[in-house]
Design a protein around this motif. Structure first.
Motif, PDB file in Angstrom:
ATOM      1  N   SER A 180     -77.332 -34.614  61.113  1.00 40.95           N
ATOM      2  CA  SER A 180     -76.307 -33.614  60.817  1.00 40.95           C
ATOM      3  C   SER A 180     -75.344 -34.136  59.773  1.00 40.95           C
ATOM      4  CB  SER A 180     -75.552 -33.291  62.107  1.00 40.95           C
ATOM      5  OG  SER A 180     -74.393 -32.557  61.822  1.00 40.95           O
ATOM      6  N   GLN A 320     -68.359 -24.719  61.355  1.00 44.11           N
ATOM      7  CA  GLN A 320     -69.546 -24.084  61.939  1.00 44.11           C
ATOM      8  C   GLN A 320     -69.176 -23.290  63.179  1.00 44.11           C
ATOM      9  OE1 GLN A 320     -72.437 -26.555  63.920  1.00 44.11           O
ATOM     10  NE2 GLN A 320     -74.121 -25.550  62.884  1.00 44.11           N
ATOM     11  N   SER A 321     -68.254 -23.832  63.991  1.00 46.41           N
ATOM     12  CA  SER A 321     -67.888 -23.130  65.226  1.00 46.41           C
ATOM     13  C   SER A 321     -67.134 -21.834  64.922  1.00 46.41           C
ATOM     14  CB  SER A 321     -67.059 -24.030  66.134  1.00 46.41           C
ATOM     15  OG  SER A 321     -65.800 -24.274  65.552  1.00 46.41           O
ATOM     16  N   GLY A 323     -68.025 -19.946  62.434  1.00 54.34           N
ATOM     17  CA  GLY A 323     -68.990 -19.091  61.746  1.00 54.34           C
ATOM     18  C   GLY A 323     -68.782 -19.051  60.240  1.00 54.34           C
TER      19      GLY A 323
END
Lengths: 354, 362
Positions: A180, A320-321, A323
């Protein structure tokens, strides 16, 4: 009839005694406490295993007050991959390798620059290796293990809990972030200097490749940036190193927009030593000066790591959390505007001087 | 001759354990693979359906108190069809017991007993199961109650420490809650979870009291639901969905991240297989007991103790064959479909008929 049933039951249950058939004697086992992995000049993998020397501990001692210092043996093998190297060592020793006592895995810098992912798979898949083992890095694992007298094993087992600036990196964490780019994992760097184990600082991986390193003072500042494990860390308030402080607590607040990140650090600390006379008499000026100095230093670390595509604060995960767009994050982080603010609070002294 | 009786607390423990079963072992991996971080939505759907089925089970059992499902199903299905239904139920409970052991053995052989042959575990476990069955319902219900207290403490100990490594932002973004992935095979898995209410159809005649039965049963199912939610959410919050779905047993792996330096065993994950050993023994007792009751209702001349013994021996022989992860996953899906028919469709049909059916005058 009942007697016959009892006899049959007893015979059947006696099959349960077969559990002793596969037992392996302790002398037929090699207890491994550490792994050292590096790459040779020819590109081969070199494994160094730290094995507990069982030869001195046979027979036992009736004198329970005498402590026998544990000795270790280093077993080396070269090959294409970890299973091949382990097979070679096993054949040489003619013993079963017990891997469930492993407490640390140390990667060499040469191997780490080319990527540690291929070697993580074995370590993570193995049901014998504890997923909480410490993953470390050093310039030369062979040299480190040869000079080490068990201090790495003691450190990884329990000693690390007493080192304030040490933020452990466990195998399961490395496995999580090795693929990642949303958070760049760090490995703790060690060296043996004059017979003693030295924690040098953090080395950062971009996914699974070593990219950059922080030195001693920078690594303590990293504890502040990280927002955790910063209690009792000792830092200087100024570039001239006039005043040293011990951190009490760090609270971090992150404000995010897709284009900008702003970090606010509220830090409480106490003065340990000062070359200034009566530092507490002009505490506000001292705090203000320290705020600017730490803001500059912390920003320097962030910019230096960002420029290499590293996300040491895990901002990608936060994006990312929410969106938000995290495609090609390694390039995006380089352009992301990250600013920070430090609000220092130097607490009243508990000691004798003002 | 007096009827054996089980108390409300004993029923609560039986239902909780039967509903948890082996869900925490393989299901988190399946849910993470199919639905990423949204698997908890499917879990909540399964819990809701189970609560509805519990209501149906209580309502139908109350309507026909003193009888088990194999007896009163004749009123709705007719004798021949009810006989087929009973036989299917008997086979289902047999397979459930077998599958429970197989799932537990998958975990145990991987994490703890790597060198131990399966027949040894079968030899050690099944005599315990048979002994409890032969002692009767009251005896094994009391055993459940005793073990229930231990299991509660165990559940707290294996779940709460994992919160130290948890990052709940790994469950974000919520998006569309994975609704688009809930169709098809994934929807069928709803019928695999929280199966404990099916046991009520057999144990209802033995309950000491019917007071607040639905409330108690719903609470027990809720506790099971919490454990399964933990089993799914904890690995996700620790590892993230991408890493969690690479594991065969994510719940076990997330336990591996918690060391206990002060305790002799040092690892939290060590006690998990022990917890599931107890659960396996309890599920085997329940499933063989229900299977026995179903068979005895079809063949009334057979003695219960003889049937229990025969079923236990048959179970032992089937358990000697170790199943792979793929075999277990296939059986899970197949039994989910069968369970949906036997304990969802048919009882709901019977309940709807019972609403409209008039009592025949004596």
């Amino acid at each position: 009839m009942k007697r016959l049933l009892r006899v049959l039951t007893a015979l059947l249950l006696s099959l349960g005694l077969t559990s002793c058939m596969d037992i392996t004697e302790i002398r037929e086992q090699a207890f491994i406490v550490g792994f050292g992995l590096d790459r040779t000049d020819t590109g081969e993998l070199e494994i160094n295993l730290m094995e507990i020397d069982m030869s001195g501990s046979g027979g036992g001692s009736e004198d329970s007050s005498k402590t026998q210092e544990q000795k270790f043996l280093i077993r080396t093998a070269r090959g294409a991959d970890i299973p091949e190297c382990l097979r070679k060592i096993r054949m040489r020793l003619q013993k079963q390798l017990s891997l469930d006592k492993v407490t640390f895995v140390v990667f060499g810098e040469k191997l780490a620059r080319s990527g540690i992912s291929p070697y993580l798979d074995f370590l993570v898949r193995s049901p014998y290796i504890d997923q909480t083992v410490h993953v470390l890095i050093t310039p030369d694992p062979k040299e480190l293990l040869r000079k080490d007298q068990g201090s790495l094993n003691r450190f990884a087992s329990k000693g690390h809990a007493f080192v304030p600036a040490y933020i452990p990196t466990r195998l399961w964490q490395v496995n999580k972030y090795a693929t990642s780019s949303f958070k760049s994992i760090h490995l703790n760097r060690f060296k043996m200097i004059e017979g003693e184990l030295n924690f040098e600082g953090e080395s950062f991986l971009l996914k699974d490749k070593l990219v950059t390193q922080l030195d001693g003072i920078e690594s303590r500042l990293f504890n502040i940036l990280y927002g955790k494990d910063s209690q009792q860390v000792i830092l200087y308030l100024d570039p001239e190193h006039q005043t040293s402080v011990q951190i009490g607590s760090v609270r971090r607040k992150i404000s995010l927009t897709p284009e900008r990140v702003h970090l606010v650090y509220r830090i409480q600390c106490e003065i340990l030593e000062s070359k200034e006379k009566s530092p507490y008499s002009n505490i506000l000026a001292l705090e203000e000066k320290a705020n600017r100095y730490w803001e500059k230093e912390l920003t320097r670390i962030i910019n230096r790591t960002k420029a290499k595509g590293l996300d040491i604060l895990g901002l990608g995960e936060k994006f990312q959390s929410r969106g938000w767009d995290t495609s090609d994050w390694e390039e995006k982080i380089k352009k992301l505007d990250v600013s920070l603010e430090v609000k220092l609070d130097i607490l009243s002294p508990a000691g004798k001087r003002d | 001759m007096s009827y054996p009786r089980i108390s409300a607390t004993e029923w609560f423990v039986i239902l909780t354990v039967s509903s948890i079963a082996m869900g925490p072992i393989r299901f988190p991996a399946y849910l993470a693979k199919q639905m990423d971080q949204h698997g908890w939505v499917l879990l909540l759907a399964a819990l809701s359906i189970s609560l509805w089925n519990t209501y149906i089970a209580v309502a139908l059992s109350r309507k026909h108190s003193g009888e088990s499902i194999t007896e009163w199903s004749r009123h709705y299905l007719g004798k021949p069809l009810a006989a087929v239904y009973t036989l299917c139920i008997a086979i289902y409970f047999f397979v459930w017991g077998m599958l429970t052991f197989a799932e537990h053995w998958l975990l145990t052989s991987y994490s703890t007993l790597k060198e131990t042959p399966v027949y040894l575990i079968v030899l050690l476990m099944l005599p315990v199961v048979l002994y409890m069955l032969l002692q009767g319902l009251e005896a094994w219900a009391r055993l459940f109650l005793l073990l229930g207290y231990v299991l509660v403490i165990w559940l707290i100990v294996i779940n709460l420490p994992q919160l130290v490594n948890s990052d709940f932002s790994n469950l974000l973004p919520l998006g569309n809650f994975g609704i688009d992935k809930m169709a098809g095979m994934n929807a069928l898995t709803i019928f695999y979870l929280f199966k404990g209410f099916a046991v009520l159809y057999f144990l209802y005649p033995y309950l000491k009291t019917e007071k607040r039965l639905f409330g108690l049963s719903a609470l027990a199912t809720g506790v099971a639901g919490m454990e399964l939610l933990f089993a799914f959410l904890l690995p996700l919050t620790v590892f993230g969905a991408k890493t969690a779905k690479t594991f065969t047993f994510p719940y076990q792996e997330s336990m591996e991240t918690v060391p206990f330096y002060l305790l002799p065993f040092e690892k939290l994950s060590f006690i998990a297989p022990l917890f599931f050993v107890l659960v396996t023994i309890m599920i085997l007792i329940v499933s063989i007991s229900c299977c026995t009751q179903a068979i005895c209702s079809l063949f009334p001349r057979l003695r219960e103790k003889t049937v229990s013994t025969l079923i236990t021996i048959m179970m032992g022989l089937t358990l000697l064959q170790s199943l792979s992860v793929h075999d277990v996953d296939f059986l899970v899906l197949s039994t989910a479909i069968v369970f949906g028919i036997l304990f969802f469709l048919v009882p709901n049909y019977m309940w709807m008929v019972s609403l409209f059916k008039k009592e025949n005058p004596a």
